[in-house]
Design a protein around this motif. Structure first.
Motif, PDB file in Angstrom:
ATOM      1  N   VAL A   1       0.342  -1.031  -0.726  1.00 52.92           N
ATOM      2  CA  VAL A   1       0.457  -0.222   0.181  1.00 52.92           C
ATOM      3  C   VAL A   1       0.802   0.916  -0.216  1.00 52.92           C
ATOM      4  CG1 VAL A   1      -1.709  -0.848   0.583  1.00 52.92           C
ATOM      5  CG2 VAL A   1      -0.165  -0.037   2.312  1.00 52.92           C
ATOM      6  N   GLU A   2       0.643   2.104  -0.839  1.00 57.90           N
ATOM      7  CA  GLU A   2       0.911   3.589  -0.779  1.00 57.90           C
ATOM      8  C   GLU A   2       1.401   4.347   1.049  1.00 57.90           C
ATOM      9  OE1 GLU A   2       0.974   7.806  -2.937  1.00 57.90           O
ATOM     10  OE2 GLU A   2       1.080   5.769  -4.678  1.00 57.90           O
ATOM     11  N   ASN A   3      -0.586   3.976   0.808  1.00 50.72           N
ATOM     12  CA  ASN A   3       0.107   4.382   2.379  1.00 50.72           C
ATOM     13  C   ASN A   3      -1.482   3.997   3.569  1.00 50.72           C
ATOM     14  OD1 ASN A   3      -1.126   6.031   4.565  1.00 50.72           O
ATOM     15  ND2 ASN A   3      -1.016   8.085   3.548  1.00 50.72           N
ATOM     16  N   ALA A   4      -0.713   2.957   4.683  1.00 55.76           N
ATOM     17  CA  ALA A   4      -1.532   1.916   4.981  1.00 55.76           C
ATOM     18  C   ALA A   4      -2.651   2.874   5.498  1.00 55.76           C
ATOM     19  CB  ALA A   4      -0.799   1.453   6.351  1.00 55.76           C
ATOM     20  N   LYS A   5      -2.395   4.165   5.942  1.00 52.08           N
ATOM     21  CA  LYS A   5      -3.847   4.714   6.565  1.00 52.08           C
ATOM     22  C   LYS A   5      -4.735   5.356   5.832  1.00 52.08           C
ATOM     23  CE  LYS A   5      -0.564   6.204   9.915  1.00 52.08           C
ATOM     24  NZ  LYS A   5       0.055   7.496  11.047  1.00 52.08           N
ATOM     25  N   LEU A   6      -4.819   5.117   4.750  1.00 56.02           N
ATOM     26  CA  LEU A   6      -6.081   5.437   3.606  1.00 56.02           C
ATOM     27  C   LEU A   6      -6.816   4.057   3.708  1.00 56.02           C
ATOM     28  CD1 LEU A   6      -4.643   7.327   0.935  1.00 56.02           C
ATOM     29  CD2 LEU A   6      -5.432   8.257   3.241  1.00 56.02           C
TER      30      LEU A   6
ATOM     31  N   ASP B   1     -20.444   1.738   1.622  1.00 52.77           N
ATOM     32  CA  ASP B   1     -20.261   1.088   2.703  1.00 52.77           C
ATOM     33  C   ASP B   1     -20.098  -0.345   2.727  1.00 52.77           C
ATOM     34  OD1 ASP B   1     -21.274   3.106   4.441  1.00 52.77           O
ATOM     35  OD2 ASP B   1     -23.095   2.250   3.644  1.00 52.77           O
ATOM     36  N   VAL B   2     -19.249  -0.412   2.143  1.00 49.91           N
ATOM     37  CA  VAL B   2     -17.989  -1.674   1.342  1.00 49.91           C
ATOM     38  C   VAL B   2     -16.989  -1.845   1.904  1.00 49.91           C
ATOM     39  CG1 VAL B   2     -18.351  -4.414   0.222  1.00 49.91           C
ATOM     40  CG2 VAL B   2     -20.156  -2.858   0.404  1.00 49.91           C
ATOM     41  N   PRO B   3     -16.149  -1.866   2.156  1.00 51.45           N
ATOM     42  CA  PRO B   3     -14.423  -2.220   2.137  1.00 51.45           C
ATOM     43  C   PRO B   3     -14.441  -2.072   0.240  1.00 51.45           C
ATOM     44  CG  PRO B   3     -14.551  -3.690   3.701  1.00 51.45           C
ATOM     45  CD  PRO B   3     -16.147  -3.473   3.372  1.00 51.45           C
ATOM     46  N   ALA B   4     -13.834  -1.210  -0.466  1.00 53.00           N
ATOM     47  CA  ALA B   4     -13.265  -1.583  -2.111  1.00 53.00           C
ATOM     48  C   ALA B   4     -11.951  -1.780  -2.274  1.00 53.00           C
ATOM     49  CB  ALA B   4     -13.736  -0.383  -2.623  1.00 53.00           C
ATOM     50  N   VAL B   5     -11.958  -1.586  -3.816  1.00 50.09           N
ATOM     51  CA  VAL B   5     -10.075  -1.356  -3.773  1.00 50.09           C
ATOM     52  C   VAL B   5      -9.712  -0.350  -4.579  1.00 50.09           C
ATOM     53  CG1 VAL B   5      -8.044  -2.895  -5.218  1.00 50.09           C
ATOM     54  CG2 VAL B   5      -9.430  -3.673  -3.513  1.00 50.09           C
ATOM     55  N   ILE B   6      -8.461   0.372  -4.584  1.00 49.76           N
ATOM     56  CA  ILE B   6      -8.866   1.054  -5.855  1.00 49.76           C
ATOM     57  C   ILE B   6      -7.277   1.153  -6.515  1.00 49.76           C
ATOM     58  CG2 ILE B   6      -7.878   3.873  -6.111  1.00 49.76           C
ATOM     59  CD1 ILE B   6      -8.894   3.775  -3.270  1.00 49.76           C
ATOM     60  N   VAL B   7      -7.463   0.969  -8.161  1.00 51.78           N
ATOM     61  CA  VAL B   7      -6.175   0.513  -9.092  1.00 51.78           C
ATOM     62  C   VAL B   7      -6.206   2.012  -9.652  1.00 51.78           C
ATOM     63  CG1 VAL B   7      -5.831  -0.722 -10.796  1.00 51.78           C
ATOM     64  CG2 VAL B   7      -7.278  -1.672  -8.904  1.00 51.78           C
ATOM     65  N   ASN B   8      -4.511   1.407  -9.532  1.00 51.92           N
ATOM     66  CA  ASN B   8      -4.280   3.401 -10.133  1.00 51.92           C
ATOM     67  C   ASN B   8      -3.216   2.613 -11.653  1.00 51.92           C
ATOM     68  OD1 ASN B   8      -2.932   5.465 -11.420  1.00 51.92           O
ATOM     69  ND2 ASN B   8      -1.708   6.407  -9.813  1.00 51.92           N
ATOM     70  N   ILE B   9      -3.903   3.201 -12.935  1.00 51.36           N
ATOM     71  CA  ILE B   9      -3.617   2.179 -13.952  1.00 51.36           C
ATOM     72  C   ILE B   9      -2.700   3.801 -14.812  1.00 51.36           C
ATOM     73  CG2 ILE B   9      -3.739   0.321 -15.792  1.00 51.36           C
ATOM     74  CD1 ILE B   9      -6.054  -0.589 -14.064  1.00 51.36           C
ATOM     75  N   GLN B  10      -1.824   3.744 -15.092  1.00 56.26           N
ATOM     76  CA  GLN B  10      -1.047   4.501 -16.100  1.00 56.26           C
ATOM     77  C   GLN B  10      -0.103   4.105 -17.590  1.00 56.26           C
ATOM     78  OE1 GLN B  10       2.607   5.404 -13.329  1.00 56.26           O
ATOM     79  NE2 GLN B  10       0.956   6.325 -12.398  1.00 56.26           N
TER      80      GLN B  10
END
Length: 70
Positions: free
Chosen positions: A22-27, A33-42
């Motif tokens: 993770v880039e930032n474990a505090k984010l 209201d459901v945990p999700a995943v953020i995917v950064n694609i370049q």
């Protein structure tokens, strides 16, 4: 695996830098209201953006994920 080229499988790490961290474990990410995943694609330089989008969509369809994920 994201594709086959000349009969050989191409995996994501062949064409991208994959980091299991993770880039930032505090984010955290949430959706409805459901945990999700953020995917950064370049997009790589000089790559057709539609080809990149198609590859990402195919990879997502083929990924292993919990049954409740849509």
């Amino acid at each position: 695996m994201i594709a086959y080229r000349n009969g050989a499988p191409v995996v994501l790490s062949d064409v991208a830098q994959c980091v299991d961290a993770v880039e930032n474990a505090k984010l955290a990410a949430w959706m409805n209201d459901v945990p999700a995943v953020i995917v950064n694609i370049q997009r790589p330089t000089r790559r057709d953006i539609l080809q990149v989008v198609d590859s990402v969509k195919k990879s997502c369809r083929n990924s292993k994920r919990p049954a409740r994920v849509h």
